[in-house]
Design an enzyme around this catalytic site. Structure first.
Site, PDB file in Angstrom:
ATOM      1  N   GLU A 173       0.828  -1.207  -0.122  1.00 55.40           N
ATOM      2  CA  GLU A 173      -0.249   0.371   0.248  1.00 55.40           C
ATOM      3  C   GLU A 173       1.389   1.520   0.680  1.00 55.40           C
ATOM      4  O   GLU A 173       0.716   2.308   0.977  1.00 55.40           O
ATOM      5  CB  GLU A 173      -1.082  -0.543   0.803  1.00 55.40           C
ATOM      6  CG  GLU A 173      -1.745  -1.179   1.109  1.00 55.40           C
ATOM      7  CD  GLU A 173      -3.089  -1.274   2.295  1.00 55.40           C
ATOM      8  OE1 GLU A 173      -3.124  -0.603   2.499  1.00 55.40           O
ATOM      9  OE2 GLU A 173      -4.240  -1.793   2.166  1.00 55.40           O
ATOM     10  N   GLU A 292      -4.645  -9.130   0.060  1.00 55.56           N
ATOM     11  CA  GLU A 292      -5.790  -8.471   1.068  1.00 55.56           C
ATOM     12  C   GLU A 292      -7.241  -8.095   0.904  1.00 55.56           C
ATOM     13  O   GLU A 292      -7.448  -7.588   0.343  1.00 55.56           O
ATOM     14  CB  GLU A 292      -5.598  -7.657   1.660  1.00 55.56           C
ATOM     15  CG  GLU A 292      -3.838  -6.948   1.980  1.00 55.56           C
ATOM     16  CD  GLU A 292      -3.440  -6.654   3.391  1.00 55.56           C
ATOM     17  OE1 GLU A 292      -3.911  -5.862   3.704  1.00 55.56           O
ATOM     18  OE2 GLU A 292      -2.148  -5.680   3.157  1.00 55.56           O
TER      19      GLU A 292
HETATM   20  O1  AHR Z   1      -4.846  -5.917   7.189  1.00 57.37           O
HETATM   21  C1  AHR Z   1      -4.725  -4.714   8.047  1.00 57.37           C
HETATM   22  C2  AHR Z   1      -4.423  -3.280   6.819  1.00 57.37           C
HETATM   23  O2  AHR Z   1      -4.964  -3.352   6.297  1.00 57.37           O
HETATM   24  C3  AHR Z   1      -3.127  -3.913   6.623  1.00 57.37           C
HETATM   25  O3  AHR Z   1      -1.569  -3.857   7.531  1.00 57.37           O
HETATM   26  C4  AHR Z   1      -3.109  -2.556   4.986  1.00 57.37           C
HETATM   27  O4  AHR Z   1      -2.313  -3.061   3.831  1.00 57.37           O
HETATM   28  C5  AHR Z   1      -4.012  -3.024   4.719  1.00 57.37           C
HETATM   29  O5  AHR Z   1      -4.549  -1.255   4.704  1.00 57.37           O
END
Ligand code: AHR
Length: 492
Positions: A173, A292
């Site tokens: 990110e 994710e």
């Molecule tokens: O999964 C929690 C957080 O969500 C992670 O650390 C990040 O990559 C995302 O914003």
């Protein structure tokens, strides 16, 4: 209410990689510490410091790839803090999720964990506070098989063989917690990192940080050389379902919102697919990784609570819907990693002190193993619609479905989910121009949206054998409200 699925074995989409069913763990809350790593001195049942319940449970769902150490944490992590004598490792502050990081679970423990569950390791490297040099040395330490000092150091740390870390993420990110960069800034860093990392090990796959449509377009444009983007094997995007919501109340309206929100993945994938097509060399397609994703209950899963949230049947319905979307887009999606395996967000395993149990989402992964290695095939679905509109302002089907065919063409697998809050759905499954036999299946459901497993009742939501009936051309099954089923059949 009734629905029909017709799967067409002549309309193949692509192979469903085992990597579609991959996972993500981060140094956050009790995901790593307590959930996975309890340490060699722990009273909890463990194998070389790793909680045995977690190991056994994960082995049961065949996790293909495990991504680590973050998340946001990845861009503050310095790998040298986590190797060598555990007693001598530094402790560091976890600036994103709070608390002190003991560094007891480092590269060796991660790789050992992956080996024990037979998962391919995926390391997300540090771009935010690291350097190409640091990541290049990490890669050399892990994967090298020469006589360099770094490789000798790894051998001295009890790892004589190369670790074969196949996937390396270049930051996480980077548009947000990974440095709040602009696409052109990240592009410059990616190119720089890639130059050195790829010379260190040409056999690994490097994953670039993707985001929304604008970021992806601007990033790929900045990376373009001539007609296409060279040296990019995969682009990753994230999608959490929690938009504009301060509270989860588990009622029908909220459930419908979540179902509709999950369909945003279709838009994410379509947009990324379109952008990638504009910039990739068709001879070297760029994989799309959704590393994710999941339900994020922002009212409960706060950093103070280690992003823990109740995991219930409703979440399992969302997971199944998303996995069906990934199956339908197996032509572009090469890996997906639900966030986050143990104790955090939409997890598969929960632990509390000595107690441990699996969640309804775990059972979806168990059911969906039936697709692994198959070829995704096109389904035509006729279904009643739900009282909600998706991102296209179109009604959303009550039934989510996906289908696949074994590589020898002899067995079909259907996954079907009734997303209605209160109504049963009579479902007919058909193979276009084909016959089915030897039909079997399993069903996951529960008393209501909030049904969950717990130490007191660890099997409240658990799959049961499915009653199916029908002729050689059609399989009939009744799907209770909020239920997921897998049906397999021989085809001819
Ligand atoms: O999964 C929690 C957080 O969500 C992670 O650390 C990040 O990559 C995302 O914003």
């Amino acid at each position: 209410m009734s629905a029909t699925v017709i799967a067409d074995p002549n309309a193949c989409i692509a192979r469903i990689n085992p990597e579609h069913y991959s996972h993500f763990i981060e140094h956050l809350g009790e995901c790593i510490y307590d959930g996975i790593w309890v340490g060699p001195e722990s009273a909890a049942d463990h194998t070389e410091g790793i909680r045995k319940f977690t190991l056994d449970a994960l082995r049961g769902v065949g996790p293909a790839v495990m991504r680590w150490p973050g998340g946001c944490f990845a861009d503050q992590y310095h790998w040298r803090d986590g190797i060598g004598d555990p007693e001598s490792r530094p402790t560091t502050r976890n600036i994103f999720w709070g608390g002190i990081e003991p560094n007891r679970f480092g590269t060796h423990e991660f790789v050992d964990f992956c080996q024990k569950i037979q998962a391919i390791p995926y390391i997300c490297g540090n771009v935010g506070t690291g350097s190409p040099q640091e990541m290049m040395e990490w890669l050399a330490y892990c994967n090298g098989h020469d006589a360099s000092t770094l490789v000798e150091e790894r051998r001295a740390n009890d790892a004589p063989e190369p670790m074969d870390i196949k996937y390396w993420g270049v930051g996480n990110e980077s548009w947000g917690c990974g440095g709040h960069m602009q696409p052109h800034e990240y592009a410059a860093l990616f190119r720089n990192y890639h130059t050195y990392l790829s010379r260190m090990d040409a056999n690994v796959q490097f994953v670039a940080v993707g985001h929304d449509a604008t970021w992806n377009r601007d990033l790929l444009r900045a990376l373009q050389r001539g007609n296409s983007v060279p040296n990019l094997q995969a682009l990753s995007i994230h999608r959490y379902f929690s938009r504009d919501r301060n509270e989860f109340v588990y009622d029908e309206a909220e459930h419908l919102d979540l179902v509709a929100e999950a369909h945003l993945l279709e838009q994410d994938i379509a947009q990324a697919d379109g952008t990638l097509k504009n910039y990739e060399d068709p001879a070297h397609p760029i994989g799309l990784i959704i590393d994710e994703w999941g339900v994020w209950d922002k009212a409960r899963a706060t950093p103070e609570h280690g992003l823990r949230q109740p995991n219930c049947l409703r979440d399992a319905i969302i997971a199944a819907s998303c996995l069906d979307i990934f199956t339908a887009r197996a032509d572009r999606v090469t890996m997906t990693n639900i966030a986050q395996t143990v104790n955090v967000l939409q997890c598969l395993v929960e632990t509390r002190g000595p107690e441990a149990w699996v969640t309804p989402t775990y059972h979806v992964y168990d059911l969906y193993q039936a697709h692994v290695g198959h070829v995704a095939i096109t389904t035509h679905v006729e279904s009643p619609t739900l009282d909600v509109l998706d991102f296209r302002q179109s009604p959303v089907h009550q039934l989510s479905a996906a289908a696949s065919l074994s590589s020898d063409g002899t067995r079909a697998t259907f996954t079907v989910t009734n997303r209605h809050f209160s109504e049963t759905l009579a479902c007919s499954l058909n193979i276009h121009d084909g016959h089915m036999g030897d039909v079997g299946g399993r069903l996951l459901t529960g008393t209501d949206a909030r049904a969950e497993n717990s130490p007191a009742n660890p099997t409240a939501v658990t799959p049961v054998p499915l009653d199916v009936e029908g002729s050689a051309t059609t399989v009939h099954l009744d799907l209770p409200p909020l239920s997921v089923a897998v049906v397999t059949a021989s085809v001819g």
